[in-house]
Design a protein around this motif. Sequence first.
Motif, PDB file in Angstrom:
ATOM      1  N   LEU A  42      -4.058  92.343 -16.458  1.00  0.00           N
ATOM      2  CA  LEU A  42      -3.775  90.969 -16.050  1.00  0.00           C
ATOM      3  C   LEU A  42      -3.711  90.983 -14.536  1.00  0.00           C
ATOM      4  CD1 LEU A  42      -2.821  88.047 -16.978  1.00  0.00           C
ATOM      5  CD2 LEU A  42      -0.526  88.880 -16.540  1.00  0.00           C
ATOM      6  N   GLU A  43      -4.441  90.087 -13.909  1.00  0.00           N
ATOM      7  CA  GLU A  43      -4.486  90.091 -12.451  1.00  0.00           C
ATOM      8  C   GLU A  43      -3.944  88.793 -11.885  1.00  0.00           C
ATOM      9  OE1 GLU A  43      -8.175  93.054 -11.379  1.00  0.00           O
ATOM     10  OE2 GLU A  43      -8.590  90.913 -11.499  1.00  0.00           O
ATOM     11  N   LYS A  44      -3.278  88.956 -10.777  1.00  0.00           N
ATOM     12  CA  LYS A  44      -2.825  87.794 -10.029  1.00  0.00           C
ATOM     13  C   LYS A  44      -3.783  87.662  -8.854  1.00  0.00           C
ATOM     14  CE  LYS A  44       1.348  86.244  -7.655  1.00  0.00           C
ATOM     15  NZ  LYS A  44       2.758  86.591  -7.424  1.00  0.00           N
ATOM     16  N   ILE A  45      -4.475  86.542  -8.814  1.00  0.00           N
ATOM     17  CA  ILE A  45      -5.557  86.374  -7.845  1.00  0.00           C
ATOM     18  C   ILE A  45      -5.150  85.357  -6.799  1.00  0.00           C
ATOM     19  CG2 ILE A  45      -7.957  85.664  -7.555  1.00  0.00           C
ATOM     20  CD1 ILE A  45      -8.278  86.478 -10.546  1.00  0.00           C
ATOM     21  N   ASN A  46      -5.332  85.755  -5.575  1.00  0.00           N
ATOM     22  CA  ASN A  46      -4.989  84.884  -4.461  1.00  0.00           C
ATOM     23  C   ASN A  46      -6.258  84.246  -3.922  1.00  0.00           C
ATOM     24  OD1 ASN A  46      -3.539  83.669  -2.523  1.00  0.00           O
ATOM     25  ND2 ASN A  46      -3.075  85.508  -1.340  1.00  0.00           N
ATOM     26  N   TYR A  47      -6.235  82.964  -3.704  1.00  0.00           N
ATOM     27  CA  TYR A  47      -7.382  82.280  -3.111  1.00  0.00           C
ATOM     28  C   TYR A  47      -7.180  82.181  -1.611  1.00  0.00           C
ATOM     29  CZ  TYR A  47      -9.658  80.936  -7.403  1.00  0.00           C
ATOM     30  OH  TYR A  47     -10.338  80.966  -8.579  1.00  0.00           O
ATOM     31  N   SER A  49     -17.746  78.690  -3.655  1.00  0.00           N
ATOM     32  CA  SER A  49     -18.031  78.058  -2.377  1.00  0.00           C
ATOM     33  C   SER A  49     -17.872  79.076  -1.266  1.00  0.00           C
ATOM     34  CB  SER A  49     -17.062  76.902  -2.161  1.00  0.00           C
ATOM     35  OG  SER A  49     -17.071  76.539  -0.809  1.00  0.00           O
ATOM     36  N   THR A  50     -18.560  78.808  -0.159  1.00  0.00           N
ATOM     37  CA  THR A  50     -18.398  79.696   0.979  1.00  0.00           C
ATOM     38  C   THR A  50     -17.104  79.410   1.723  1.00  0.00           C
ATOM     39  OG1 THR A  50     -19.648  78.131   2.300  1.00  0.00           O
ATOM     40  CG2 THR A  50     -20.867  79.958   1.330  1.00  0.00           C
ATOM     41  N   LEU A  51     -16.410  78.361   1.297  1.00  0.00           N
ATOM     42  CA  LEU A  51     -15.186  78.012   2.005  1.00  0.00           C
ATOM     43  C   LEU A  51     -14.059  78.983   1.722  1.00  0.00           C
ATOM     44  CD1 LEU A  51     -15.080  74.170   1.464  1.00  0.00           C
ATOM     45  CD2 LEU A  51     -15.513  75.371   3.583  1.00  0.00           C
ATOM     46  N   ILE A  52     -14.074  79.598   0.599  1.00  0.00           N
ATOM     47  CA  ILE A  52     -12.923  80.396   0.208  1.00  0.00           C
ATOM     48  C   ILE A  52     -13.377  81.719  -0.371  1.00  0.00           C
ATOM     49  CG2 ILE A  52     -11.468  78.413  -0.282  1.00  0.00           C
ATOM     50  CD1 ILE A  52     -12.067  79.035  -3.243  1.00  0.00           C
ATOM     51  N   ASP A  53     -12.395  82.588  -0.516  1.00  0.00           N
ATOM     52  CA  ASP A  53     -12.650  83.864  -1.179  1.00  0.00           C
ATOM     53  C   ASP A  53     -11.434  84.169  -2.040  1.00  0.00           C
ATOM     54  OD1 ASP A  53     -13.892  86.111  -1.935  1.00  0.00           O
ATOM     55  OD2 ASP A  53     -13.934  87.068   0.047  1.00  0.00           O
ATOM     56  N   ARG A  54     -11.558  85.195  -2.836  1.00  0.00           N
ATOM     57  CA  ARG A  54     -10.445  85.571  -3.713  1.00  0.00           C
ATOM     58  C   ARG A  54     -10.038  87.006  -3.425  1.00  0.00           C
ATOM     59  NH1 ARG A  54     -13.808  84.152  -9.079  1.00  0.00           N
ATOM     60  NH2 ARG A  54     -13.844  81.904  -8.906  1.00  0.00           N
ATOM     61  N   GLU A  55      -8.781  87.303  -3.650  1.00  0.00           N
ATOM     62  CA  GLU A  55      -8.341  88.693  -3.594  1.00  0.00           C
ATOM     63  C   GLU A  55      -7.281  88.902  -4.669  1.00  0.00           C
ATOM     64  OE1 GLU A  55      -6.403  89.735  -0.006  1.00  0.00           O
ATOM     65  OE2 GLU A  55      -4.970  88.087  -0.077  1.00  0.00           O
ATOM     66  N   VAL A  56      -7.307  90.079  -5.249  1.00  0.00           N
ATOM     67  CA  VAL A  56      -6.313  90.412  -6.260  1.00  0.00           C
ATOM     68  C   VAL A  56      -5.087  90.949  -5.543  1.00  0.00           C
ATOM     69  CG1 VAL A  56      -5.791  91.890  -8.218  1.00  0.00           C
ATOM     70  CG2 VAL A  56      -8.069  90.902  -7.976  1.00  0.00           C
ATOM     71  N   VAL A  57      -3.963  90.320  -5.786  1.00  0.00           N
ATOM     72  CA  VAL A  57      -2.760  90.761  -5.095  1.00  0.00           C
ATOM     73  C   VAL A  57      -1.870  91.597  -6.008  1.00  0.00           C
ATOM     74  CG1 VAL A  57      -2.710  88.923  -3.402  1.00  0.00           C
ATOM     75  CG2 VAL A  57      -1.654  88.554  -5.619  1.00  0.00           C
ATOM     76  N   LYS A  58      -2.100  91.534  -7.282  1.00  0.00           N
ATOM     77  CA  LYS A  58      -1.263  92.310  -8.197  1.00  0.00           C
ATOM     78  C   LYS A  58      -2.000  92.419  -9.519  1.00  0.00           C
ATOM     79  CE  LYS A  58       3.053  91.412  -7.402  1.00  0.00           C
ATOM     80  NZ  LYS A  58       4.365  90.776  -7.428  1.00  0.00           N
TER      81      LYS A  58
END
Lengths: 548, 323
Positions: free
Chosen positions: A275-280, A300-309
Amino acid sequence: MDEQSLGYQLLNVVARQSDDLWRQVAQQGMNYFVPTANLDDIDVVYKFRLARSFNFVPSEDAGGVVTFRYPTVTGRIGTTPYTIASTSRNNIEDFWYLALPNRLTRGAVSTGRHVIVAAGTSIGGSPLLNTDATVFPGSGVPYIPSRLWVTLAGGTTYLSSRDNIPLRGLVRLTGLTRANVLDSELIIFLHDGTQSTTKEWQRIDRVDIHNIEPSGAIGDPRPPATIRIEASRFNDGPYEDFYNFEHSKHSKELHPTFLNVRSYTNSAGGALPVLEKINYIVDSFFSRISEDPGVLPTGSTLIDREVVKRAELLDEAGVVLPGVRDMKVQPFSTRIWVLDTSNRVHIYDRYWHYPNLGAATAKNYDANCFIEVLSHHEVLNNDLVLEFFQGRLTKTPVRHRVYLQRPDGSKAVISETGTLDVWSPGGGFVFTAPVGRILRTPATVRLSQRGDWIFTLEVRYADNSSETDQRIVSVESKRALRTLDLTTNGFPAGTYTGLSFDSDQKLWVLDVAGTKHELVPHYDVMLVDFNKKIIFFREPFDQVSVVP
Amino acid sequence: MHSEIATLGTRFQVASWGEAGLGQSFNVSSIEHVGRPLASEIFNEFDEAGLLLVLKRLPGEKNAAYKRRLFDVFRRRANATYKGLLYGITRELGLELFSPFRIAILRTAGMPNGRNPVIEFDGPEVRVWADRLVDSTPELTLDRFDMSIAQLVTAINVSIYISATVPIATIGLERAMQIADQSSLVHVSSELLTDSVVNVLENRNLVAGSLFFSGTTAYTTRVGTPEAVTAPGRYFLDRTSGTLISFESPGPVAAIRYQYLVDPLEVVASPIILHNIQGTTFKRKMFERVLLEDGTTALGLPTPLGTDLINELLSVKGTLYGK
């Protein structure tokens, strides 16, 4: 922010309670209005009034307080008996809101379509006449009552002007609503993304798209933007919807976070269901054009995602899942439903583990030399890189040692070359001088046990003083509160691929053939009113028998 | 009795037990109390809304179903009209309106086969017209009283002017009388026009010859093309799109009256069948038709159905007047 700092710990003491309180207040606010009220609120219970001559058996607890023993209760539906469990606190919260289902049945079955316009459909054909409209969402079979999800991708221009009149990207849906009314709905798009309709639809006859470029016009070499319309979102995470919204509304963090499940490859090359917590990651332009975090653009090119946990997922017995297919957050609850690759559903709570920092008994919070880790939350058999620094060059370290304590309590010294040696109370010190602010070379440790690992850095200085820094790194796992097998609960054998809550807050599971099955949870629990001699049930039993 | 239990622990003695006689002993823990639990509704936020909307939760009704009925109050108002009664009774009984099939105007090369093709559901009768404004007799007159929905669709599809989609099997077996009285011809008594040379009306498929303008002199002479709108009073009407183009603006108080065809018509049905016993078409079901000397017919004795209905009505009369 260092989540093991004193400030963070101070805030974290009240964080979960504060977040729970916010959720409850938000829910009460939503309950003021019929369209947004929680359909899972307690509504109908089944009560059995015992004879006045019935006497509960008294019992005395350790403190000498006399209470009554729960009666032994069996409910019957037809000839099938079900043992009824009591709740731990015998209150409505445990009986209704926190109870876990102990069995499932298959409710309605829908063979209708839930994909109205398939992904990748060019908007160049607008108006998109859904030639198969009569079978959406179900021709004669119960359809899934749902708002529709409209996704646009590949668009470059959503705002334009013609004859000095500003134009916005528009999608107009026309069809039959759930209320049997021929109607249409207009959705405005300012960028690529997914939006839901406000109306519930049972059939779409026509889709019109305006003012979005590239539109596939003749002579335009660019590939046209594409559209997708779905009535339910199966296996399509991460889900940027309200119920999957992790942060409270008043969080100072602007970045919304969402949950998702997937198979993660750890450092040992193993595949873990997580289970991942994803930060936009949102840039300032996004902030200017929309303050609504529920309308996040994807792709979109406006944002990206990163997994924080992330946390490894275990079943109710504590065994790691064979694989995961989909997840959904239950509306108005703290529950997450996960479908695994063995046709089982698991219920998890949405809380994240935070280690008890009281275990870092030797930690000096103002230590001059300290450990740094990239993350305090890892999963099984991931490699953790530890770095060691000196903050201020006011004192001269003469020797130091690093050791770890595994979740099972065993200890090991981390040598200067990174190997794990046998730990002894006074052993393991090294005498190399720091290079600049780097105390010693980084070490890599494979985290081979689930639980909290404690890393300790002890430093002795030239003035004969000593300091200790400690870090606790958690190897995260979540154990299911409940695991239920679909095939042993009346669902046909096959492969199930997705989960989705409909707008009536009912859960559906999708099979590989495209058929949707309503998943009906059952709660064989009781609430006992010892004074009035009434027992309340959640299930409509044909008959119950009560033995004191 | 309670003190006996307390004294004897888990066993007690019964003073009398029918033929079993005295002195029998029972284990209290083995006595079962058996029964059927009853549904009990818990008042929540939906009931609060129900109080405001004068719509109570039905016994055993769950939130989702109740919410839909609450929404229905806004969409379909209950009153003493035919529609209002149909909406109200359907909702109060926890039933739902449904759409068994759709009716579309048949076209050849994009043009309707009939000038103003209309279908009307009127009591037991269903009438299909080629041109509702001109024709004195319908193309088809169907008696749906004893038909199923599927049979009615088959009968309608004999028409060359309209066609009905085939209903799903389960709905097709229902009585055709469940389809509410309705017509694909709708009358708009007044729609305000904007003070502009181009007006797009709220509805499409306008019926030729049904338009009437008030409060303006901008629409006196209809012309065949937009280009021919060259002088005051001239106007062009695109019936299909409902677009009006005039030479001059109609002014601030202009309005239009017109009729339009609903195409496609999403047929509305309800499990509740409302009969109008004053309606001409239903009276024929309630009473025998007697041929008079002049060749016309009159209503005679009640039919078995009419007798049943009259008796039923008489039986509730006392209830209505509190007797």
